[in-house]
Design an enzyme around this catalytic site. Structure first.
Site, short mmCIF file in Angstrom:
data_model
loop_
_atom_site.label_atom_id
_atom_site.label_comp_id
_atom_site.label_asym_id
_atom_site.label_seq_id
_atom_site.Cartn_x
_atom_site.Cartn_y
_atom_site.Cartn_z
N ARG A 1 -0.03 4.10 -14.49
CA ARG A 1 -0.25 4.57 -15.86
C ARG A 1 1.01 4.83 -16.67
O ARG A 1 0.95 4.94 -17.89
CB ARG A 1 -1.12 5.83 -15.84
CG ARG A 1 -2.60 5.50 -15.74
CD ARG A 1 -3.44 6.75 -15.84
NE ARG A 1 -3.24 7.57 -14.65
CZ ARG A 1 -3.67 8.82 -14.53
NH1 ARG A 1 -4.30 9.39 -15.53
NH2 ARG A 1 -3.48 9.48 -13.41
N ASP B 1 -6.77 0.30 -3.60
CA ASP B 1 -6.72 1.73 -3.28
C ASP B 1 -7.14 1.93 -1.84
O ASP B 1 -7.94 1.15 -1.31
CB ASP B 1 -7.64 2.53 -4.21
CG ASP B 1 -7.34 4.01 -4.12
OD1 ASP B 1 -6.39 4.46 -4.77
OD2 ASP B 1 -8.02 4.71 -3.35
N TYR C 1 -10.93 12.06 3.08
CA TYR C 1 -11.72 11.77 1.88
C TYR C 1 -13.18 11.50 2.23
O TYR C 1 -14.09 11.88 1.50
CB TYR C 1 -11.13 10.56 1.13
CG TYR C 1 -9.80 10.87 0.47
CD1 TYR C 1 -9.75 11.43 -0.81
CD2 TYR C 1 -8.60 10.62 1.11
CE1 TYR C 1 -8.54 11.72 -1.42
CE2 TYR C 1 -7.38 10.91 0.52
CZ TYR C 1 -7.36 11.46 -0.74
OH TYR C 1 -6.16 11.76 -1.35
N ARG D 1 3.35 3.27 -6.24
CA ARG D 1 2.60 3.32 -7.52
C ARG D 1 3.37 2.64 -8.65
O ARG D 1 3.26 3.07 -9.82
CB ARG D 1 2.28 4.77 -7.91
CG ARG D 1 1.30 5.47 -6.99
CD ARG D 1 -0.12 5.12 -7.38
NE ARG D 1 -1.05 5.54 -6.34
CZ ARG D 1 -1.79 6.63 -6.40
NH1 ARG D 1 -1.75 7.40 -7.45
NH2 ARG D 1 -2.60 6.94 -5.42
N ARG E 1 -5.92 -2.00 -17.66
CA ARG E 1 -6.96 -1.11 -17.13
C ARG E 1 -8.07 -0.94 -18.17
O ARG E 1 -9.26 -0.95 -17.82
CB ARG E 1 -6.35 0.24 -16.78
CG ARG E 1 -7.26 1.16 -16.00
CD ARG E 1 -6.50 2.46 -15.74
NE ARG E 1 -7.25 3.42 -14.97
CZ ARG E 1 -8.27 4.13 -15.40
NH1 ARG E 1 -8.73 3.92 -16.62
NH2 ARG E 1 -8.84 5.02 -14.61
O1 1CP Z 1 1.48 1.67 -5.12
C1 1CP Z 1 0.88 0.87 -5.85
O2 1CP Z 1 1.27 0.55 -6.98
C2 1CP Z 1 -0.35 0.16 -5.29
C3 1CP Z 1 -1.63 0.71 -5.62
C4 1CP Z 1 -2.13 1.98 -4.98
C5 1CP Z 1 -1.89 2.54 -3.71
C6 1CP Z 1 -0.92 2.06 -2.64
C7 1CP Z 1 -3.07 2.82 -5.61
C8 1CP Z 1 -3.59 2.63 -6.98
N1 1CP Z 1 -3.45 3.80 -4.74
C9 1CP Z 1 -2.73 3.67 -3.57
C10 1CP Z 1 -2.82 4.48 -2.35
C11 1CP Z 1 -3.57 5.76 -2.38
N2 1CP Z 1 -4.75 6.06 -3.00
C12 1CP Z 1 -3.20 6.88 -1.61
C13 1CP Z 1 -2.02 6.90 -0.66
C14 1CP Z 1 -0.72 7.06 -1.36
C15 1CP Z 1 -0.48 8.42 -2.03
O3 1CP Z 1 -0.42 9.43 -1.33
O4 1CP Z 1 -0.34 8.40 -3.26
C16 1CP Z 1 -4.14 7.89 -1.83
C17 1CP Z 1 -4.16 9.28 -1.23
C18 1CP Z 1 -5.13 7.37 -2.71
C19 1CP Z 1 -6.36 8.05 -3.18
C20 1CP Z 1 -6.37 8.12 -4.65
N3 1CP Z 1 -6.64 7.05 -5.46
C21 1CP Z 1 -6.04 9.22 -5.47
C22 1CP Z 1 -5.63 10.61 -4.99
C23 1CP Z 1 -6.84 11.49 -5.03
C24 1CP Z 1 -6.64 12.93 -4.55
O5 1CP Z 1 -7.03 13.81 -5.33
O6 1CP Z 1 -6.22 13.18 -3.43
C25 1CP Z 1 -6.16 8.79 -6.81
C26 1CP Z 1 -5.94 9.59 -8.06
C27 1CP Z 1 -6.51 7.40 -6.78
C28 1CP Z 1 -6.69 6.49 -7.94
C29 1CP Z 1 -5.59 5.50 -8.10
N4 1CP Z 1 -5.19 4.60 -7.14
C30 1CP Z 1 -4.20 3.77 -7.64
C31 1CP Z 1 -3.97 4.19 -9.01
C32 1CP Z 1 -2.99 3.53 -9.95
C33 1CP Z 1 -4.84 5.27 -9.27
C34 1CP Z 1 -4.99 6.00 -10.58
C35 1CP Z 1 -6.11 5.38 -11.32
C36 1CP Z 1 -5.85 5.23 -12.76
O7 1CP Z 1 -5.97 6.23 -13.45
O8 1CP Z 1 -5.56 4.11 -13.24
#
Ligand code: 1CP
Length: 347
Positions: free
Chosen positions: A32, A78, A155, A28, A41
């Site tokens: 943010r 994502d 999911y 990540r 964003r």
């Molecule tokens: O790592 C990076 O910088 C690359 C971008 C990236 C990656 C690799 C994002 C952007 N998401 C992911 C993977 C991801 N997405 C995972 C696996 C890794 C982990 O465990 O963190 C998972 C489970 C998700 C699903 C997801 N997407 C969630 C979790 C939801 C939950 O309640 O279980 C969330 C909040 C997101 C949104 C998301 N994806 C990425 C970002 C920066 C965000 C936040 C969005 C924002 O507010 O800008």
């Protein structure tokens, strides 16, 4: 350049070479906690538009590289874009997280697209990689990724993130045939998706199995090990030179042997396991990645410096990619990231 000093440092470590200092990037890392991410964003309007607009997705991927000079950039996308491309509805509730239409029946499964029919929807992701392959500094490796089938399926079944993956376990026990068919469908689509990412410029790929730790006993073998092995074998047939990082988060003792059982070139570990144990039981099989507690990116100070040094020291005899045990959180201080990178590189 002397022999042995060639090539991107991340790729050298993934090939098994111990490096001092170790290459570093952060899960990540585009996110943010960075003001420049929040600005882009806002320009995109919402998270999905950011993912599907190649110029903006490439821009946020590059932001942490400019700021910190990480050894790797990870594609901004994502794991839920894959179910979206399979035909699932997907949206993000502000402040709450992802929402999806659910797939829990044979009829729902039959409505999903096949693995060969996902690429039109995912074309912007491949374009982001092509932009990045041109724009990145020559020493920076480009990482593509996908969710592992079990995590993606949790999911798709629940329609949202769940603390205990309850709906997925319920389907597993009530209708195992449908559950297994969903895992297979996601596995095949993941192979197709990651192959295209590699063809578009990804030099390494990572499989995120964020909920692997919930799987116990034989279920861990069936739904974490086996799909990873299948995906990695298929990718190696098509792209033998591209390393795969596997992240079965929460696997605990099951991290040991995971690389051997799946063919992964590197196992990423969270911060619930001790570095000493990982060095003895996991790093013996090849490169490992991790495992600084992401909370240090919030708290900083001398504890961050000491933990960073301790992890570098503990893994110094084998191949190691420095990373956090999980994603950096929005409340992290960007200056603490700089302090971590400085400590890794200058001791
Ligand atoms: O790592 C990076 O910088 C690359 C971008 C990236 C990656 C690799 C994002 C952007 N998401 C992911 C993977 C991801 N997405 C995972 C696996 C890794 C982990 O465990 O963190 C998972 C489970 C998700 C699903 C997801 N997407 C969630 C979790 C939801 C939950 O309640 O279980 C969330 C909040 C997101 C949104 C998301 N994806 C990425 C970002 C920066 C965000 C936040 C969005 C924002 O507010 O800008």
């Amino acid at each position: 350049m002397k022999r042995g000093e060639q090539g991107k440092r991340l790729l050298r470590a993934l090939a098994g070479e111990p490096l001092q200092p170790p290459p570093v990037w952060m899960m990540r890392q585009a996110g943010r906690y960075l003001p420049e991410y929040r600005a882009t964003r806002a320009e995109a309007g919402d998270f999905l538009s950011l993912c599907y607009t190649p110029e903006l997705a490439a821009e946020v991927t590059l932001q942490p590289i400019r700021r910190y000079g990480f050894d790797a950039a990870i594609l901004f996308a994502d794991i839920l874009l894959l179910p979206h491309a399979l035909g699932t509805d997907l949206w993000f509730e502000t402040g709450e997280g992802p929402r999806l239409s659910t797939t829990t029946t044979p009829e729902g499964l039959a409505r999903l697209k096949g693995a060969d029919d996902i690429h039109e929807q995912l074309a912007p992701v491949y374009e982001t990689l092509r932009i990045l392959a041109r724009a990145l500094p020559r020493e920076t490796a480009l990482i593509g990724f996908a969710g592992a089938p079990w995590t993606v399926a949790t999911y798709m079944i629940a329609g949202r993130g769940t603390p205990d993956q309850g709906p997925a376990f319920r389907l597993m026990s009530e209708d195992r045939a449908t559950f297994d068919a969903l895992i297979d469908a996601v596995t095949e689509a993941t192979i197709a998706y990651l192959s295209r990412q590699i063809e578009a410029g990804a030099e390494a790929v990572k499989l995120f199995d964020s909920w692997a730790g919930a799987l116990e006993g034989a279920d861990f073998d069936t739904y974490a090990l086996k799909p990873a092995r299948k995906i990695i074998a298929a990718l190696k047939r098509r792209h033998p030179e591209v390393p795969v990082i596997a992240f079965p988060r929460g696997a605990g003792p099951r991290y040991a042997g995971f690389a051997r059982a799946t063919g992964a070139d590197c196992v990423a570990v969270d911060n619930s396991v001790s570095a000493r144990w990982v060095a003895e039981k996991v790093q013996v099989d090849g490169c490992i990645q991790g495992n600084l507690d992401p909370r240090h990116m919030v708290s900083g100070g001398q504890a961050l410096v000491e933990e960073t040094r301790r992890i570098v020291e503990t893994f110094r005899n084998g191949a190691h990619v420095f990373n956090l045990g999980h994603g950096i959180t929005p409340d992290a201080d960007p200056d603490n990231v700089a302090l971590m990178v400085e400590t890794i590189r200058n001791g």
